[in-house]
Motif scaffolding. Structure first.
Motif, PDB file in Angstrom:
ATOM      1  N   UNK A 141     -56.736   8.457  -2.355  1.00  0.00           N
ATOM      2  CA  UNK A 141     -56.356   8.484  -0.941  1.00  0.00           C
ATOM      3  C   UNK A 141     -56.497   7.135  -0.262  1.00  0.00           C
ATOM      4  N   UNK A 142     -57.265   6.228  -0.815  1.00  0.00           N
ATOM      5  CA  UNK A 142     -57.551   4.982  -0.104  1.00  0.00           C
ATOM      6  C   UNK A 142     -57.573   3.771  -1.027  1.00  0.00           C
ATOM      7  N   UNK A 143     -56.623   3.729  -1.962  1.00  0.00           N
ATOM      8  CA  UNK A 143     -56.478   2.549  -2.806  1.00  0.00           C
ATOM      9  C   UNK A 143     -56.262   1.306  -1.951  1.00  0.00           C
ATOM     10  N   UNK A 161     -55.882   4.963   6.445  1.00  0.00           N
ATOM     11  CA  UNK A 161     -55.339   5.423   5.164  1.00  0.00           C
ATOM     12  C   UNK A 161     -54.643   6.774   5.288  1.00  0.00           C
ATOM     13  N   UNK A 162     -54.800   7.459   6.419  1.00  0.00           N
ATOM     14  CA  UNK A 162     -54.205   8.789   6.560  1.00  0.00           C
ATOM     15  C   UNK A 162     -52.695   8.763   6.637  1.00  0.00           C
ATOM     16  N   UNK A 163     -52.136   7.702   7.152  1.00  0.00           N
ATOM     17  CA  UNK A 163     -50.682   7.548   7.213  1.00  0.00           C
ATOM     18  C   UNK A 163     -50.376   6.079   7.008  1.00  0.00           C
ATOM     19  N   UNK A 164     -49.747   5.749   5.884  1.00  0.00           N
ATOM     20  CA  UNK A 164     -49.480   4.344   5.604  1.00  0.00           C
ATOM     21  C   UNK A 164     -48.247   4.189   4.732  1.00  0.00           C
ATOM     22  N   UNK A 212     -44.631   5.929   0.556  1.00  0.00           N
ATOM     23  CA  UNK A 212     -44.882   6.598   1.823  1.00  0.00           C
ATOM     24  C   UNK A 212     -45.966   7.626   1.587  1.00  0.00           C
ATOM     25  N   UNK A 213     -47.066   7.520   2.322  1.00  0.00           N
ATOM     26  CA  UNK A 213     -48.198   8.397   2.067  1.00  0.00           C
ATOM     27  C   UNK A 213     -48.750   8.954   3.373  1.00  0.00           C
TER      28      UNK A 213
END
Length: 494
Positions: free
Chosen positions: A187-189, A460-463, A490-491
């Motif tokens: 989730x947070x690479x 990191x929730x929307x990037x 798109x994440x």
């Protein structure tokens, strides 16, 4: 009659009194009656000027004090990619294609965490990975290999807290050994993805980097640990001494010995959460973390090889008549992670990670992997036992060693206004494997370069992540050709 007249008179007097109480005469002096009190309407709610912090996410308390709860996490990572394929690649069988623009689901997952009380934890994690139009689908789907991927368990664990220093758990788990990156949260690479060298046995004797077994984890002061004992998944079941190259180790189809692994780290600065096994890739300036770590994996008799030439004719029972050797699988690692805010007013931060792996799979073992491979067929097989070189695949792991480093810088928060942040990064992977040789017998190294940037719309929730990769095409190990790969991810996760 007299009684009736008395009742009527009393009723008339009560009615007159009621009317006098409800309709008051105007005040003396001709002053008007006071205006009625205004209605109390609530003020309008102001619109938020920036995103509310995510916090605990989708959390449902099932006890008044919050000690019992359910937490839900769902995320999708969608890739839009331009790729120059390795020589001879075919998009579908019979259609050579040197390059293409393709779309894929790198990950689509759902996770449920249930804290029954401070001592009991239940974790359920399922989803799909690596689906595009030509790969990642159900293996028996007759209309195409890219459709209807199998939804499968990534994790299903139960855990009990023995005391403040020890938790024990069991099930399908991610309490991996080897390195911090082997336990990475997806989730947070910092970079667009993991280098895959961090999961050297992925989908061979594990289930997508997860294991069936028991584990113990905990923390003593600043020392953090996780160890596990697991069953290896049966793999390579069609292999026999007659189907493998001479003196090239492959996974042993009869390997059933337990897998032992562990990871140990020391936290010099801020302590990280260890409720779950997912290591954070970048804290975006919210913590000061400096950790060093080391890990291992050991699986006895995991590999086998045929030291001599293949006899002719091939015997009916190759295992009984062809001499073979078994080999233990051993991996060691050491790594360092550093993450710190630089200027709190500007919101800048720096993140860096480096890891060294030493692999021993047996003689000359090499494995080619293409992440979300856009090619379904073709390619060449210049490396014995490593599989075809097609699409975007290259030698990722093998007997030898590998190093991976990455670094990123979170730019000032006012650069793009209040609604977005920019985090450029760079990464480099180097591999040196004994099974990769030129025609002169010299070892041929693997070098992969990545550079990109995260556009953080809500942390990191929307990037969005844009990544450029230069990777080697090993079709001709004497003359490597570096191919470009440009990916937009798109994440969103909630």
């Amino acid at each position: 009659m007299r009684t009736a007249r008395y009742a009527l008179a009393v009723s008339a007097l009560l009615a007159a009194a009621s009317a006098s109480a409800q309709v008051q005469p105007p005040p003396a002096g001709g002053q008007p009656a006071p205006a009625p009190a205004p209605l109390n309407t609530p003020p309008p709610t102001p619109a938020p000027v920036e995103a509310v912090p995510y916090g605990a996410g989708m959390k449902v308390n099932i006890s008044p004090d919050g000690s019992k709860y359910l937490r839900f996490i769902s995320w999708h990572q969608v890739w839009t990619r331009y790729n120059e394929n390795n020589e001879g690649s075919q998009r579908v069988p019979g259609k050579p294609q040197s390059n293409q623009l393709d779309f894929g689901l790198r990950r689509s997952r759902f996770l449920l965490l249930a804290q029954l009380n401070p001592r009991f934890l239940v974790l359920t994690h399922f989803g799909i990975n690596n689906q595009n139009a030509v790969s990642g689908g159900a293996p028996n789907e007759p209309t195409g290999p890219g459709k209807k991927p199998g939804l499968f368990l990534h994790e299903a664990t139960v855990e009990y807290k023995v005391n403040q220093y020890l938790n024990i758990g069991a099930g399908m788990h991610y309490q991996n050994g080897i390195s911090r990156m082997t336990r990475a949260s997806t989730l947070n690479f910092l970079a667009i993805d993991a280098p895959i060298v961090n999961w050297p046995t992925i989908d061979a004797i594990d289930q997508f980097a997860r294991w069936l077994g028991v584990y113990a984890k905990g923390r003593v002061s600043k020392f953090d640990y996780a160890v596990s004992i697991n069953d290896p998944f049966a793999t390579n079941q069609l292999a026999t001494p007659a189907t493998i190259p001479t003196n090239v180790a492959q996974y042993n189809p009869r390997g059933t010995d337990k897998v032992y692994q562990g990871y140990f780290s020391y936290e010099f600065l801020d302590q990280e959460a260890n409720l779950l096994p997912y290591a954070v890739g970048s804290y975006l300036g919210t913590k000061r973390v400096f950790n060093i770590g080391a890990g291992f994996l050991h699986n006895e008799n995991a590999m086998f090889s045929r030291p001599g030439a293949l006899p002719t004719p091939v015997p009916a029972d190759p295992f009984a008549t062809i001499p073979t050797r078994t080999h233990d699988l051993n991996v060691l690692s050491a790594d360092v992670f550093f993450d710190t805010p630089l200027n709190k007013d500007a919101g800048t931060a720096f993140t860096a990670y480096g890891v060294y792996y030493k692999y021993d799979f047996g003689p000359n073992y090499v494995r080619n992997i293409g992440l979300l491979n856009p090619s379904a067929a073709g390619g060449s097989t210049p490396i014995p036992g490593a599989g075809p070189i097609r699409g975007n695949s290259f030698p990722v792991v093998g007997t030898g060693n590998a190093q991976y480093v990455q670094a990123g810088y979170l730019l000032p928060k006012n650069l793009l206004g209040t609604k977005a942040r920019l985090q450029p990064y760079a990464a480099y992977l180097r591999g040196s494997y004994e099974g990769l040789r030129t025609n002169d017998g010299d070892r041929q190294g693997v070098h992969v370069f990545d550079a990109g940037a995260n556009l953080l719309l809500d942390g990191h929730n929307a990037k969005l992540t844009l990544n450029y990769r230069a990777r080697p095409d090993f079709t001709n190990p004497d003359n490597l050709d570096y191919k470009p790969e440009i990916t937009l991810q798109t994440m969103v996760f909630l």
